[in-house]
Motif scaffolding. Structure first.
Motif, PDB file in Angstrom:
ATOM      1  N   LEU A  34       0.839  -1.189   0.000  1.00 59.93           N
ATOM      2  CA  LEU A  34       0.000   0.000   0.000  1.00 59.93           C
ATOM      3  C   LEU A  34       0.880   1.247   0.000  1.00 59.93           C
ATOM      4  CD1 LEU A  34      -3.014   0.932   0.252  1.00 59.93           C
ATOM      5  CD2 LEU A  34      -2.545   1.181   2.698  1.00 59.93           C
ATOM      6  N   THR A  35       0.676   2.111  -0.979  1.00 60.70           N
ATOM      7  CA  THR A  35       1.386   3.386  -1.039  1.00 60.70           C
ATOM      8  C   THR A  35       0.531   4.446  -0.367  1.00 60.70           C
ATOM      9  OG1 THR A  35       2.464   2.751  -3.104  1.00 60.70           O
ATOM     10  CG2 THR A  35       2.431   5.098  -2.578  1.00 60.70           C
ATOM     11  N   VAL A  36       1.178   5.282   0.441  1.00 54.73           N
ATOM     12  CA  VAL A  36       0.511   6.341   1.193  1.00 54.73           C
ATOM     13  C   VAL A  36       1.142   7.667   0.793  1.00 54.73           C
ATOM     14  CG1 VAL A  36      -0.029   7.230   3.491  1.00 54.73           C
ATOM     15  CG2 VAL A  36       0.198   4.758   3.114  1.00 54.73           C
ATOM     16  N   ARG A  37       0.299   8.627   0.438  1.00 51.07           N
ATOM     17  CA  ARG A  37       0.789   9.947   0.059  1.00 51.07           C
ATOM     18  C   ARG A  37      -0.018  11.003   0.818  1.00 51.07           C
ATOM     19  NH1 ARG A  37       0.410  10.824  -6.013  1.00 51.07           N
ATOM     20  NH2 ARG A  37       2.136   9.373  -6.005  1.00 51.07           N
ATOM     21  N   PHE A  38       0.689  11.990   1.371  1.00 48.96           N
ATOM     22  CA  PHE A  38       0.016  13.065   2.103  1.00 48.96           C
ATOM     23  C   PHE A  38       0.900  14.298   2.099  1.00 48.96           C
ATOM     24  CE2 PHE A  38       2.349  10.397   4.999  1.00 48.96           C
ATOM     25  CZ  PHE A  38       3.035  11.273   5.827  1.00 48.96           C
ATOM     26  N   LEU A  39       0.309  15.412   2.482  1.00 56.57           N
ATOM     27  CA  LEU A  39       1.000  16.692   2.491  1.00 56.57           C
ATOM     28  C   LEU A  39       1.122  17.184   3.918  1.00 56.57           C
ATOM     29  CD1 LEU A  39       2.124  19.073   0.788  1.00 56.57           C
ATOM     30  CD2 LEU A  39      -0.182  20.034   0.850  1.00 56.57           C
ATOM     31  N   LEU A  40       2.351  17.501   4.325  1.00 57.20           N
ATOM     32  CA  LEU A  40       2.586  18.111   5.634  1.00 57.20           C
ATOM     33  C   LEU A  40       2.680  19.620   5.456  1.00 57.20           C
ATOM     34  CD1 LEU A  40       5.283  15.843   7.311  1.00 57.20           C
ATOM     35  CD2 LEU A  40       2.884  16.055   7.910  1.00 57.20           C
ATOM     36  N   LEU A  41       1.948  20.352   6.261  1.00 59.61           N
ATOM     37  CA  LEU A  41       1.991  21.808   6.195  1.00 59.61           C
ATOM     38  C   LEU A  41       3.144  22.374   7.003  1.00 59.61           C
ATOM     39  CD1 LEU A  41      -1.809  22.564   6.455  1.00 59.61           C
ATOM     40  CD2 LEU A  41      -0.403  22.314   4.409  1.00 59.61           C
ATOM     41  N   GLN A  42       3.699  21.564   7.900  1.00 60.17           N
ATOM     42  CA  GLN A  42       4.871  21.952   8.679  1.00 60.17           C
ATOM     43  C   GLN A  42       5.586  20.679   9.094  1.00 60.17           C
ATOM     44  OE1 GLN A  42       2.383  24.015  11.554  1.00 60.17           O
ATOM     45  NE2 GLN A  42       3.243  22.739  13.157  1.00 60.17           N
ATOM     46  N   ALA A  59      -0.010  -3.093  12.332  1.00 59.47           N
ATOM     47  CA  ALA A  59       1.308  -2.788  11.772  1.00 59.47           C
ATOM     48  C   ALA A  59       1.614  -1.324  12.012  1.00 59.47           C
ATOM     49  CB  ALA A  59       1.339  -3.093  10.274  1.00 59.47           C
ATOM     50  N   GLU A  60       2.907  -1.029  12.125  1.00 64.54           N
ATOM     51  CA  GLU A  60       3.342   0.342  12.368  1.00 64.54           C
ATOM     52  C   GLU A  60       4.671   0.573  11.662  1.00 64.54           C
ATOM     53  OE1 GLU A  60       4.443   1.424  16.504  1.00 64.54           O
ATOM     54  OE2 GLU A  60       2.865   2.928  16.256  1.00 64.54           O
ATOM     55  N   LYS A  61       4.818   1.743  11.054  1.00 63.85           N
ATOM     56  CA  LYS A  61       6.063   2.110  10.390  1.00 63.85           C
ATOM     57  C   LYS A  61       6.432   3.539  10.784  1.00 63.85           C
ATOM     58  CE  LYS A  61       8.346   2.343   5.888  1.00 63.85           C
ATOM     59  NZ  LYS A  61       8.218   2.136   4.445  1.00 63.85           N
ATOM     60  N   PRO A  62       7.395   3.700  11.715  1.00 66.23           N
ATOM     61  CA  PRO A  62       7.833   5.041  12.082  1.00 66.23           C
ATOM     62  C   PRO A  62       8.619   5.669  10.919  1.00 66.23           C
ATOM     63  CG  PRO A  62       8.520   3.412  13.729  1.00 66.23           C
ATOM     64  CD  PRO A  62       8.030   2.666  12.534  1.00 66.23           C
ATOM     65  N   LEU A  63       8.247   6.892  10.562  1.00 67.49           N
ATOM     66  CA  LEU A  63       8.944   7.605   9.488  1.00 67.49           C
ATOM     67  C   LEU A  63       9.914   8.639  10.027  1.00 67.49           C
ATOM     68  CD1 LEU A  63       5.993   8.240   6.997  1.00 67.49           C
ATOM     69  CD2 LEU A  63       7.511   6.251   7.169  1.00 67.49           C
ATOM     70  N   GLY A  64       9.812   8.950  11.310  1.00 64.76           N
ATOM     71  CA  GLY A  64      10.700   9.939  11.917  1.00 64.76           C
ATOM     72  C   GLY A  64      10.305  11.359  11.540  1.00 64.76           C
ATOM     73  N   GLU A  65      11.231  12.278  11.719  1.00 60.32           N
ATOM     74  CA  GLU A  65      11.001  13.695  11.427  1.00 60.32           C
ATOM     75  C   GLU A  65      10.926  13.895   9.922  1.00 60.32           C
ATOM     76  OE1 GLU A  65      10.471  17.737  12.186  1.00 60.32           O
ATOM     77  OE2 GLU A  65      10.824  16.288  13.783  1.00 60.32           O
ATOM     78  N   ARG A  66       9.868  14.539   9.481  1.00 65.50           N
ATOM     79  CA  ARG A  66       9.677  14.850   8.065  1.00 65.50           C
ATOM     80  C   ARG A  66       9.483  16.346   7.895  1.00 65.50           C
ATOM     81  NH1 ARG A  66       9.458  10.639   4.291  1.00 65.50           N
ATOM     82  NH2 ARG A  66      10.309   8.879   5.430  1.00 65.50           N
ATOM     83  N   ASN A  67      10.068  16.880   6.837  1.00 71.02           N
ATOM     84  CA  ASN A  67       9.898  18.296   6.518  1.00 71.02           C
ATOM     85  C   ASN A  67       8.528  18.541   5.920  1.00 71.02           C
ATOM     86  OD1 ASN A  67      12.489  19.039   7.359  1.00 71.02           O
ATOM     87  ND2 ASN A  67      13.356  18.402   5.405  1.00 71.02           N
ATOM     88  N   SER A  68       8.125  19.799   5.869  1.00 74.27           N
ATOM     89  CA  SER A  68       6.864  20.129   5.218  1.00 74.27           C
ATOM     90  C   SER A  68       6.949  19.786   3.736  1.00 74.27           C
ATOM     91  CB  SER A  68       6.529  21.606   5.418  1.00 74.27           C
ATOM     92  OG  SER A  68       7.567  22.409   4.917  1.00 74.27           O
ATOM     93  N   GLY A  69       5.794  19.511   3.149  1.00 74.41           N
ATOM     94  CA  GLY A  69       5.729  19.144   1.740  1.00 74.41           C
ATOM     95  C   GLY A  69       5.116  17.770   1.580  1.00 74.41           C
ATOM     96  N   GLU A  70       5.165  17.263   0.356  1.00 70.40           N
ATOM     97  CA  GLU A  70       4.560  15.970   0.065  1.00 70.40           C
ATOM     98  C   GLU A  70       5.431  14.833   0.579  1.00 70.40           C
ATOM     99  OE1 GLU A  70       2.145  14.930  -3.607  1.00 70.40           O
ATOM    100  OE2 GLU A  70       4.038  13.889  -3.982  1.00 70.40           O
ATOM    101  N   VAL A  71       4.783  13.853   1.180  1.00 67.91           N
ATOM    102  CA  VAL A  71       5.449  12.655   1.683  1.00 67.91           C
ATOM    103  C   VAL A  71       4.809  11.451   0.994  1.00 67.91           C
ATOM    104  CG1 VAL A  71       5.925  11.229   3.711  1.00 67.91           C
ATOM    105  CG2 VAL A  71       5.887  13.727   3.920  1.00 67.91           C
ATOM    106  N   GLN A  72       5.644  10.548   0.501  1.00 68.22           N
ATOM    107  CA  GLN A  72       5.135   9.294  -0.069  1.00 68.22           C
ATOM    108  C   GLN A  72       5.921   8.145   0.523  1.00 68.22           C
ATOM    109  OE1 GLN A  72       3.984   9.009  -4.235  1.00 68.22           O
ATOM    110  NE2 GLN A  72       5.149   7.102  -4.400  1.00 68.22           N
ATOM    111  N   GLU A  73       5.214   7.185   1.075  1.00 64.70           N
ATOM    112  CA  GLU A  73       5.801   5.992   1.683  1.00 64.70           C
ATOM    113  C   GLU A  73       4.955   4.792   1.321  1.00 64.70           C
ATOM    114  OE1 GLU A  73       8.510   5.204   3.549  1.00 64.70           O
ATOM    115  OE2 GLU A  73       9.281   7.244   3.432  1.00 64.70           O
ATOM    116  N   TRP A  74       5.371   3.608   1.742  1.00 65.81           N
ATOM    117  CA  TRP A  74       4.610   2.405   1.477  1.00 65.81           C
ATOM    118  C   TRP A  74       4.645   1.492   2.690  1.00 65.81           C
ATOM    119  CZ3 TRP A  74       7.933  -1.527   2.125  1.00 65.81           C
ATOM    120  CH2 TRP A  74       9.275  -1.258   1.904  1.00 65.81           C
ATOM    121  N   LEU A  75       3.664   0.626   2.742  1.00 68.84           N
ATOM    122  CA  LEU A  75       3.585  -0.415   3.771  1.00 68.84           C
ATOM    123  C   LEU A  75       3.422  -1.761   3.088  1.00 68.84           C
ATOM    124  CD1 LEU A  75       1.067   1.152   6.330  1.00 68.84           C
ATOM    125  CD2 LEU A  75       3.475   0.690   6.739  1.00 68.84           C
ATOM    126  N   GLU A  76       4.157  -2.758   3.573  1.00 70.34           N
ATOM    127  CA  GLU A  76       4.001  -4.133   3.093  1.00 70.34           C
ATOM    128  C   GLU A  76       2.986  -4.827   4.001  1.00 70.34           C
ATOM    129  OE1 GLU A  76       5.131  -5.399   0.400  1.00 70.34           O
ATOM    130  OE2 GLU A  76       6.711  -3.992  -0.153  1.00 70.34           O
TER     131      GLU A  76
END
Length: 103
Positions: A34-42, A59-76
Protein backbone atom coordinates in the motif's frame (compact mmCIF):
# COMPACT_ATOMS: atom_id res chain seq x y z
CA UNK A 1 -30.10 55.38 11.14
CA UNK A 2 -28.05 52.14 11.37
CA UNK A 3 -24.40 51.94 10.50
CA UNK A 4 -22.88 48.71 9.20
CA UNK A 5 -19.21 47.92 9.38
CA UNK A 6 -17.36 45.15 7.63
CA UNK A 7 -14.59 43.27 9.42
CA UNK A 8 -12.14 40.87 7.86
CA UNK A 9 -12.30 37.49 9.58
CA UNK A 10 -9.03 35.99 10.69
CA UNK A 11 -8.88 32.21 10.30
CA UNK A 12 -6.28 30.52 12.40
CA UNK A 13 -4.77 27.32 10.96
CA UNK A 14 -6.07 24.22 12.70
CA UNK A 15 -3.06 22.02 13.54
CA UNK A 16 -5.31 18.94 13.65
CA UNK A 17 -5.72 19.28 9.87
CA UNK A 18 -1.99 19.07 9.25
CA UNK A 19 -2.19 15.72 7.42
CA UNK A 20 -5.65 15.98 5.95
CA UNK A 21 -4.69 17.62 2.69
CA UNK A 22 -4.50 15.07 -0.12
CA UNK A 23 -4.21 11.96 2.08
CA UNK A 24 -4.37 9.17 -0.47
CA UNK A 25 -3.75 5.43 -0.41
CA UNK A 26 -3.24 3.34 -3.53
CA UNK A 27 -3.82 0.94 -5.04
CA UNK A 28 -7.13 0.50 -3.29
CA UNK A 29 -7.99 -2.33 -3.14
CA UNK A 30 -4.41 -3.54 -2.63
CA UNK A 31 -2.80 -6.96 -2.95
CA UNK A 32 -0.53 -6.12 -0.01
CA UNK A 33 1.80 -3.23 -0.88
CA UNK A 34 0.00 0.00 0.00
CA UNK A 35 1.39 3.39 -1.04
CA UNK A 36 0.51 6.34 1.19
CA UNK A 37 0.79 9.95 0.06
CA UNK A 38 0.02 13.06 2.10
CA UNK A 39 1.00 16.69 2.49
CA UNK A 40 2.59 18.11 5.63
CA UNK A 41 1.99 21.81 6.20
CA UNK A 42 4.87 21.95 8.68
CA UNK A 43 7.59 19.57 9.88
CA UNK A 44 6.38 16.73 12.10
CA UNK A 45 7.41 13.34 13.50
CA UNK A 46 5.28 10.85 11.56
CA UNK A 47 4.25 7.23 12.06
CA UNK A 48 2.09 5.18 9.70
CA UNK A 49 -0.26 2.71 11.38
CA UNK A 50 -2.57 0.00 10.11
CA UNK A 51 -5.54 -0.99 12.26
CA UNK A 52 -8.46 -3.34 11.85
CA UNK A 53 -11.92 -1.77 11.88
CA UNK A 54 -12.10 -2.31 15.67
CA UNK A 55 -9.01 -0.14 16.19
CA UNK A 56 -6.55 -2.97 16.92
CA UNK A 57 -3.03 -2.00 15.81
CA UNK A 58 -1.74 -4.53 13.26
CA UNK A 59 1.31 -2.79 11.77
CA UNK A 60 3.34 0.34 12.37
CA UNK A 61 6.06 2.11 10.39
CA UNK A 62 7.83 5.04 12.08
CA UNK A 63 8.94 7.60 9.49
CA UNK A 64 10.70 9.94 11.92
CA UNK A 65 11.00 13.70 11.43
CA UNK A 66 9.68 14.85 8.07
CA UNK A 67 9.90 18.30 6.52
CA UNK A 68 6.86 20.13 5.22
CA UNK A 69 5.73 19.14 1.74
CA UNK A 70 4.56 15.97 0.07
CA UNK A 71 5.45 12.65 1.68
CA UNK A 72 5.14 9.29 -0.07
CA UNK A 73 5.80 5.99 1.68
CA UNK A 74 4.61 2.40 1.48
CA UNK A 75 3.59 -0.42 3.77
CA UNK A 76 4.00 -4.13 3.09
CA UNK A 77 0.72 -5.68 4.25
CA UNK A 78 0.67 -9.07 2.52
CA UNK A 79 0.25 -10.76 5.92
CA UNK A 80 -3.24 -9.26 6.31
CA UNK A 81 -6.20 -11.46 5.39
CA UNK A 82 -8.68 -9.97 2.88
CA UNK A 83 -10.86 -7.30 4.45
CA UNK A 84 -11.26 -3.60 5.20
CA UNK A 85 -8.64 -1.82 7.30
CA UNK A 86 -7.73 1.67 8.43
CA UNK A 87 -4.48 3.43 7.50
CA UNK A 88 -3.55 6.22 9.93
CA UNK A 89 -0.97 8.98 9.57
CA UNK A 90 0.00 9.94 13.12
CA UNK A 91 1.96 12.98 14.23
CA UNK A 92 2.19 15.36 17.15
CA UNK A 93 -0.42 17.60 15.48
CA UNK A 94 -3.04 14.90 15.08
CA UNK A 95 -3.99 11.65 13.42
CA UNK A 96 -5.83 11.24 10.14
CA UNK A 97 -7.14 7.93 8.87
CA UNK A 98 -8.46 6.47 5.66
CA UNK A 99 -9.97 3.04 5.03
CA UNK A 100 -8.49 0.65 2.46
CA UNK A 101 -9.31 -2.82 1.22
CA UNK A 102 -6.89 -5.76 1.25
CA UNK A 103 -8.04 -8.15 -1.49
Amino acid sequence: KMTYRSYAAQVEPNPLNIHSINLTTFPNPTDGRLTVRFLLLQPDVITLQCQDMNGKLLAEKPLGERNSGEVQEWLELQFLPPGTYLLSVCGKYGTHSKPFIRQ
